[in-house]
Design a protein around this motif. Structure first.
Motif, PDB file in Angstrom:
ATOM      1  N   GLU A 317       0.836  -1.194   0.000  1.00 33.87           N
ATOM      2  CA  GLU A 317       0.000   0.000   0.000  1.00 33.87           C
ATOM      3  C   GLU A 317       0.872   1.245   0.000  1.00 33.87           C
ATOM      4  N   CYS A 318       0.289   2.377  -0.381  1.00 37.61           N
ATOM      5  CA  CYS A 318       1.070   3.613  -0.323  1.00 37.61           C
ATOM      6  C   CYS A 318       0.162   4.837  -0.260  1.00 37.61           C
ATOM      7  N   TYR A 319       0.754   5.933   0.235  1.00 41.07           N
ATOM      8  CA  TYR A 319       0.123   7.238   0.283  1.00 41.07           C
ATOM      9  C   TYR A 319       1.169   8.244  -0.173  1.00 41.07           C
ATOM     10  N   VAL A 320       0.771   9.281  -0.935  1.00 39.79           N
ATOM     11  CA  VAL A 320       1.732  10.171  -1.574  1.00 39.79           C
ATOM     12  C   VAL A 320       1.434  11.628  -1.237  1.00 39.79           C
ATOM     13  N   ASP A 321       2.496  12.407  -0.969  1.00 39.27           N
ATOM     14  CA  ASP A 321       2.412  13.857  -0.858  1.00 39.27           C
ATOM     15  C   ASP A 321       3.602  14.451  -1.600  1.00 39.27           C
ATOM     16  N   HIS A 322       3.730  15.788  -1.589  1.00 38.84           N
ATOM     17  CA  HIS A 322       4.748  16.426  -2.424  1.00 38.84           C
ATOM     18  C   HIS A 322       5.377  17.616  -1.712  1.00 38.84           C
ATOM     19  N   SER A 323       6.694  17.771  -1.911  1.00 40.62           N
ATOM     20  CA  SER A 323       7.416  18.928  -1.391  1.00 40.62           C
ATOM     21  C   SER A 323       8.783  18.990  -2.065  1.00 40.62           C
ATOM     22  N   ASN A 324       9.275  20.207  -2.334  1.00 39.73           N
ATOM     23  CA  ASN A 324      10.635  20.399  -2.846  1.00 39.73           C
ATOM     24  C   ASN A 324      10.935  19.546  -4.086  1.00 39.73           C
ATOM     25  N   ASN A 325      10.006  19.565  -5.047  1.00 42.10           N
ATOM     26  CA  ASN A 325      10.178  18.874  -6.323  1.00 42.10           C
ATOM     27  C   ASN A 325      10.288  17.352  -6.188  1.00 42.10           C
ATOM     28  N   PHE A 327       8.128  13.693  -4.763  1.00 41.49           N
ATOM     29  CA  PHE A 327       7.018  12.997  -4.141  1.00 41.49           C
ATOM     30  C   PHE A 327       7.557  12.233  -2.937  1.00 41.49           C
ATOM     31  N   TYR A 328       6.812  12.278  -1.828  1.00 40.28           N
ATOM     32  CA  TYR A 328       7.138  11.498  -0.638  1.00 40.28           C
ATOM     33  C   TYR A 328       6.089  10.402  -0.517  1.00 40.28           C
ATOM     34  N   ILE A 329       6.558   9.163  -0.469  1.00 41.35           N
ATOM     35  CA  ILE A 329       5.688   8.001  -0.613  1.00 41.35           C
ATOM     36  C   ILE A 329       5.748   7.162   0.650  1.00 41.35           C
ATOM     37  N   LEU A 330       4.663   7.100   1.387  1.00 44.14           N
ATOM     38  CA  LEU A 330       4.554   6.240   2.561  1.00 44.14           C
ATOM     39  C   LEU A 330       4.081   4.875   2.081  1.00 44.14           C
ATOM     40  N   THR A 331       4.921   3.861   2.233  1.00 43.61           N
ATOM     41  CA  THR A 331       4.583   2.538   1.710  1.00 43.61           C
ATOM     42  C   THR A 331       5.139   1.458   2.628  1.00 43.61           C
ATOM     43  N   VAL A 341       9.259   5.657   4.441  1.00 40.25           N
ATOM     44  CA  VAL A 341       9.036   6.791   3.548  1.00 40.25           C
ATOM     45  C   VAL A 341      10.074   6.747   2.429  1.00 40.25           C
ATOM     46  N   MET A 342       9.580   6.787   1.190  1.00 41.74           N
ATOM     47  CA  MET A 342      10.438   6.816   0.009  1.00 41.74           C
ATOM     48  C   MET A 342      10.307   8.174  -0.680  1.00 41.74           C
ATOM     49  N   MET A 343      11.336   8.544  -1.445  1.00 36.49           N
ATOM     50  CA  MET A 343      11.332   9.793  -2.199  1.00 36.49           C
ATOM     51  C   MET A 343      11.483   9.479  -3.682  1.00 36.49           C
ATOM     52  N   ALA A 344      10.850  10.346  -4.525  1.00 37.96           N
ATOM     53  CA  ALA A 344      10.995  10.200  -5.975  1.00 37.96           C
ATOM     54  C   ALA A 344      10.888  11.569  -6.619  1.00 37.96           C
ATOM     55  N   PRO A 345      11.725  11.884  -7.614  1.00 36.58           N
ATOM     56  CA  PRO A 345      11.635  13.188  -8.289  1.00 36.58           C
ATOM     57  C   PRO A 345      10.316  13.312  -9.041  1.00 36.58           C
ATOM     58  N   ASP A 346       9.679  14.483  -8.964  1.00 33.06           N
ATOM     59  CA  ASP A 346       8.350  14.627  -9.568  1.00 33.06           C
ATOM     60  C   ASP A 346       8.385  14.583 -11.099  1.00 33.06           C
ATOM     61  N   GLN A 347       9.562  14.802 -11.711  1.00 32.52           N
ATOM     62  CA  GLN A 347       9.652  14.724 -13.163  1.00 32.52           C
ATOM     63  C   GLN A 347       9.774  13.286 -13.668  1.00 32.52           C
ATOM     64  N   ASN A 348      10.176  12.396 -12.787  1.00 35.23           N
ATOM     65  CA  ASN A 348      10.337  10.996 -13.187  1.00 35.23           C
ATOM     66  C   ASN A 348      10.139  10.110 -11.960  1.00 35.23           C
ATOM     67  N   PRO A 349       8.869   9.964 -11.498  1.00 32.86           N
ATOM     68  CA  PRO A 349       8.613   9.329 -10.202  1.00 32.86           C
ATOM     69  C   PRO A 349       8.483   7.806 -10.237  1.00 32.86           C
ATOM     70  N   GLY A 350       8.865   7.182 -11.339  1.00 32.41           N
ATOM     71  CA  GLY A 350       8.737   5.735 -11.433  1.00 32.41           C
ATOM     72  C   GLY A 350       9.508   5.002 -10.351  1.00 32.41           C
ATOM     73  N   ARG A 351       9.130   3.752 -10.127  1.00 29.71           N
ATOM     74  CA  ARG A 351       9.689   2.951  -9.030  1.00 29.71           C
ATOM     75  C   ARG A 351      11.219   2.864  -9.081  1.00 29.71           C
ATOM     76  N   ASP A 352      11.791   2.869 -10.268  1.00 27.49           N
ATOM     77  CA  ASP A 352      13.241   2.754 -10.402  1.00 27.49           C
ATOM     78  C   ASP A 352      13.977   3.948  -9.812  1.00 27.49           C
ATOM     79  N   ASN A 353      13.261   5.049  -9.634  1.00 26.02           N
ATOM     80  CA  ASN A 353      13.894   6.271  -9.124  1.00 26.02           C
ATOM     81  C   ASN A 353      13.607   6.533  -7.650  1.00 26.02           C
ATOM     82  N   TRP A 354      13.026   5.574  -6.973  1.00 21.39           N
ATOM     83  CA  TRP A 354      12.741   5.742  -5.557  1.00 21.39           C
ATOM     84  C   TRP A 354      14.015   5.575  -4.720  1.00 21.39           C
ATOM     85  N   LYS A 355      14.085   6.317  -3.642  1.00 24.32           N
ATOM     86  CA  LYS A 355      15.113   6.077  -2.635  1.00 24.32           C
ATOM     87  C   LYS A 355      14.510   6.374  -1.268  1.00 24.32           C
TER      88      LYS A 355
END
Length: 751
Positions: A317-325, A327-331, A341-355
């Motif tokens: 499951e996940c929940y998403v919010d946004h700040s400082n370009n 996405f912050y993903i609670l999963t 909590v995972m982070m992903a750039p809003d220009q390319n938020p695909g799973r491969d770019n999560w940290k």
């Protein structure tokens, strides 16, 4: 009620359930016959109350080669005059049985009303306005208001946005689902339901004039959000099964038609929309019982194609919010079941770019393996983590610019929840703390200094010097340790002479509610012990705890609850004749299973809108939630799942036995647990009691055992609020007092 006609001097109507072994030998005079049979005829007892008896109408269905018989299937026919008549008979019976508790009920309502009148929620300051709710009295409904603030935060004139008391005059049932404010504060949209079936419609109000002006009404809108430019609104629609499945865009220009933006066809997934706190993105959330998929739309480019942030994945499951370009993903991590909590750039938020947001350094108290993450709040500069460690709440503040600079604030055993926190640029976060002893107390925590400010003028509750609240444990059938949160007066002597209420839920991965309630406060003051039983199936210890009490592991929930009941009795808190339990919705399933299989363990039970016919509801795919519920209970298209649910379904397994006192409630317009689930359970239970008595000559139901069914004929799953809600709470307390045959002296403590 079936009757027998007696001839001659005995030409009276006698209920067939009282006939016993009399057969047709009615030649003896009435008085002599009564003496020989050694009981009084019902019409000779002034205190006799005729018990409702539902008609038996044969009905069968074959599933996986097994024939299921249900003589009370006809009670599912909502709108049938005979069904309504039966429900009214049960309501009348409930009222008559409880007649001698009227005075205590009235006293309780006054007491609880006085307490609730003292409860306050601090206003939310959002830019140039202060938003708040008020109630004219505890018996009234909320009034939504705001005040404009000048540069010195000095109050100006109050504006009433929405008065639920006015709405309730036009509608028998009134429930607000959402209330949304547009970015400029000029517009407000609210959704409300007028029949309890969760059929919401949205009203959009313009507040720029002297009086609120309704500028649009959307007849079928489950959730709403404003577009950035405020010239349109986004809303979701439900399908014929009442599942939200479409996202629409409506321009306030009446010349334009509504535009479909998104559609979800899988019946397991409910669609919900929410704007990120900074209003940069609209997130489209597709949620089943155990998995999520999230898409994002730029709020300034709503006609563009949405971007996928996370695809659906079983048990993730996940929940998403946004700040400082970003996405912050609670999963949740599938291997551990714990959230992160995972982070992903809003220009390319695909799973491969999560940290992962590395928020906890080696010295942080929050880095414990026992720490569970429940929720997050995102601000411009901070991320707030709401956590639990061994059922004790804590808050961790993470600086988004220096994630390892985090600080943790711990609180006593209880429950914390995020407040509204709408201001994205804020340096403070608001939250509430509650326990069975303390009403919701609101705090504001400075995220820079960790200074804490109490926003509640005076704490409402019970003196912690006189009451105890702590955690004990029971050992379940498989050796698993089950926590029990216990609350009681410190002067109570644990010699098995104390009334106890065991409360349980144990489903959907949700933590058992231990928040303050005026109803529980009254019980504690009267000397009761409250035992909150954290059985598997709930969310107290993460997803694995939940998985161990769902689907083909559901029996663990029942074993856990029985272990808790045994533990409190073995430790001298109470004894069976002073033990009661309470379960709401899915919690009622667990309570009903205990009543079926171990009726001698308790003296009374309350089941509120209980899910007691899990087999019948899961076989009925016309119901709104059936397909989605497969992930919770299992898919009955599998014979293995079918057999498993048959083995524990309370309605299917009602026994010919003597049950404890029971209070069941139903809501006629309930879309989550159909009214006919508890109604048919009571009808079948009454028949089983009659059969037991007829098979055991001389056995009669104890005069102090009561079986009561109350149906709210105008509400939905969540019942009623205001004065009616207090009356229901008072009825429950009075029922427990009556069922346990407690001394009248205890009533004096309800002050």
């Amino acid at each position: 009620m079936a009757t027998v006609i007696l001839k001659g001097s005995m030409s009276k109507l006698i209920s067939s359930e009282w006939i016993g072994n009399i057969h047709n030998k009615f030649s003896l005079p009435y008085q002599l016959l009564s003496r020989r049979l050694k009981f009084n005829w019902p019409f000779n007892r002034k205190d006799y109350i005729s018990t409702p008896k539902a008609a038996i109408k044969p009905w069968t269905i074959s599933v996986h080669g097994k024939t299921i018989s249900d003589p009370y299937h006809w009670l599912k026919d909502q709108g049938n005059a005979a069904v309504m008549k039966y429900l009214q008979q049960e309501n009348s019976y409930a009222k008559k049985v409880m007649t001698n508790t009227k005075s205590i009920q009235s006293k309780l309502v006054r007491t609880m009303s006085d307490i609730e009148a003292q409860l306050t929620v601090p206003p939310e300051i959002l830019e140039k306005y202060e938003y708040y709710m008020k109630e004219e009295s505890a018996a009234s409904l909320p009034i939504y208001c705001r005040r404009k603030l000048d540069s010195n935060l000095v109050d100006n004139n109050e504006e009433v946005i929405l008065d639920l008391n006015d709405l309730s005059k036009r509608h028998q049932h009134c429930c607000v689902g959402q209330l949304k404010v547009s970015p400029s504060h000029r517009l407000v949209a609210y959704t409300f339901d007028t029949n309890g079936k969760e059929n919401y419609e949205a009203h959009i109000i313009d507040l720029s004039g002297n009086q609120p002006n309704v500028i649009d009404v959307i007849r079928d809108a489950f959730a709403v959000e404003f577009a950035s430019n405020e010239d349109s609104i986004i809303y979701t629609k439900q399908n014929y099964r009442r599942r939200p499945y479409q996202v629409w865009l409506r321009a306030f220009d009446s010349r334009l038609t509504d535009r479909l933006l998104f559609q979800e066809d899988d019946e397991k997934y409910f669609l919900h929309i929410v704007c990120t706190k900074n209003h940069r993105f609209l997130t489209i959330n597709l949620n089943s019982k155990s998995s999520s998929e999230v898409w994002a739309l730029d709020t300034e480019k709503l006609k563009s194609k949405p971007v996928l942030i996370k695809e659906r994945e079983l048990d993730c499951e996940c929940y998403v919010d946004h700040s400082n370009n970003h996405f912050y993903i609670l999963t949740n991590d599938k291997s551990s079941g714990k959230y992160k909590v995972m982070m992903a750039p809003d220009q390319n938020p695909g799973r491969d770019n999560w940290k992962e947001l590395q928020a906890m350094d080696k010295d942080s108290a929050s880095d414990s393996t026992d720490t569970l993450l429940d929720d997050m709040d995102i601000f411009a500069d901070y991320c707030v983590l709401y956590q639990r460690e061994n059922l004790e709440p804590q808050i961790t503040i993470v600086n988004l610019h220096s994630p390892l600079q985090c600080q943790t604030f711990k609180l006593p055993i209880g429950t914390i929840a995020s407040a509204s926190n709408f201001t994205f640029s804020a340096d403070t976060v608001r939250f509430s703390y509650s326990s069975p002893l303390i009403a919701d107390t609101f705090y504001e925590l400075d995220m820079r200094t960790m200074a804490l400010n109490n926003l509640t003028p005076s704490t409402i509750g019970l003196d912690s010097d006189q009451y105890s609240f702590y955690i004990s444990h029971a050992t379940s059938k498989d050796g698993c340790k089950i926590p029990i949160s216990l609350c009681h007066r410190k002067d109570i002597v644990l010699n098995s002479s104390t009334p106890l209420l065991a409360i349980v839920y144990g489903a959907y991965g949700m933590e058992l509610n231990r928040q303050f309630s005026v109803q529980n406060m009254c019980l504690l003051k009267a000397g009761w012990v409250l035992a909150f039983c954290h059985v598997r199936g709930g969310g107290e210890f993460g997803r694995h705890w939940y998985y161990q009490g769902r689907q083909l592991n559901k029996m663990n929930s029942f074993y856990d609850f029985l272990a808790c009941i045994n533990e409190v009795q073995d430790q001298g808190y109470t004894k069976p004749t002073l033990t009661s339990c309470k379960g709401t919705s899915a919690g009622g399933l667990i309570v009903a299973h205990l009543c079926n299989n171990h009726p001698n363990k308790i003296a009374a039970a309350i089941m509120k809108v209980p899910h007691v016919d899990i087999l019948g509801t899961m076989l009925d795919q016309s119901l709104p939630l059936t397909v989605e519920e497969y992930e919770e209970w299992g898919d009955l298209n599998s014979s293995h799942v079918f057999d498993y649910i048959c083995s524990y379904c309370p309605y299917t397994n009602i026994q010919r036995n003597l049950y404890p006192s029971l209070l069941l409630t139903a809501s006629y317009n309930d879309n989550r647990v159909p009214y006919w689930s508890p109604v048919r359970f009571m009808a079948k239970l009454r028949a089983a009691q009659r059969d037991y008595q007829s098979q055991h000559e001389g056995a009669t139901t104890n005069n102090k055992i009561y079986h009561i069914l109350k149906t709210n004929l105008s509400s939905g799953h969540y019942g009623t609020a205001g004065d009616e809600g207090l009356k229901e709470a008072a009825f429950e307390i009075a029922f427990l007092h009556k069922a346990l045959d407690l001394p009248d002296e205890l009533l004096n403590t309800f002050n």
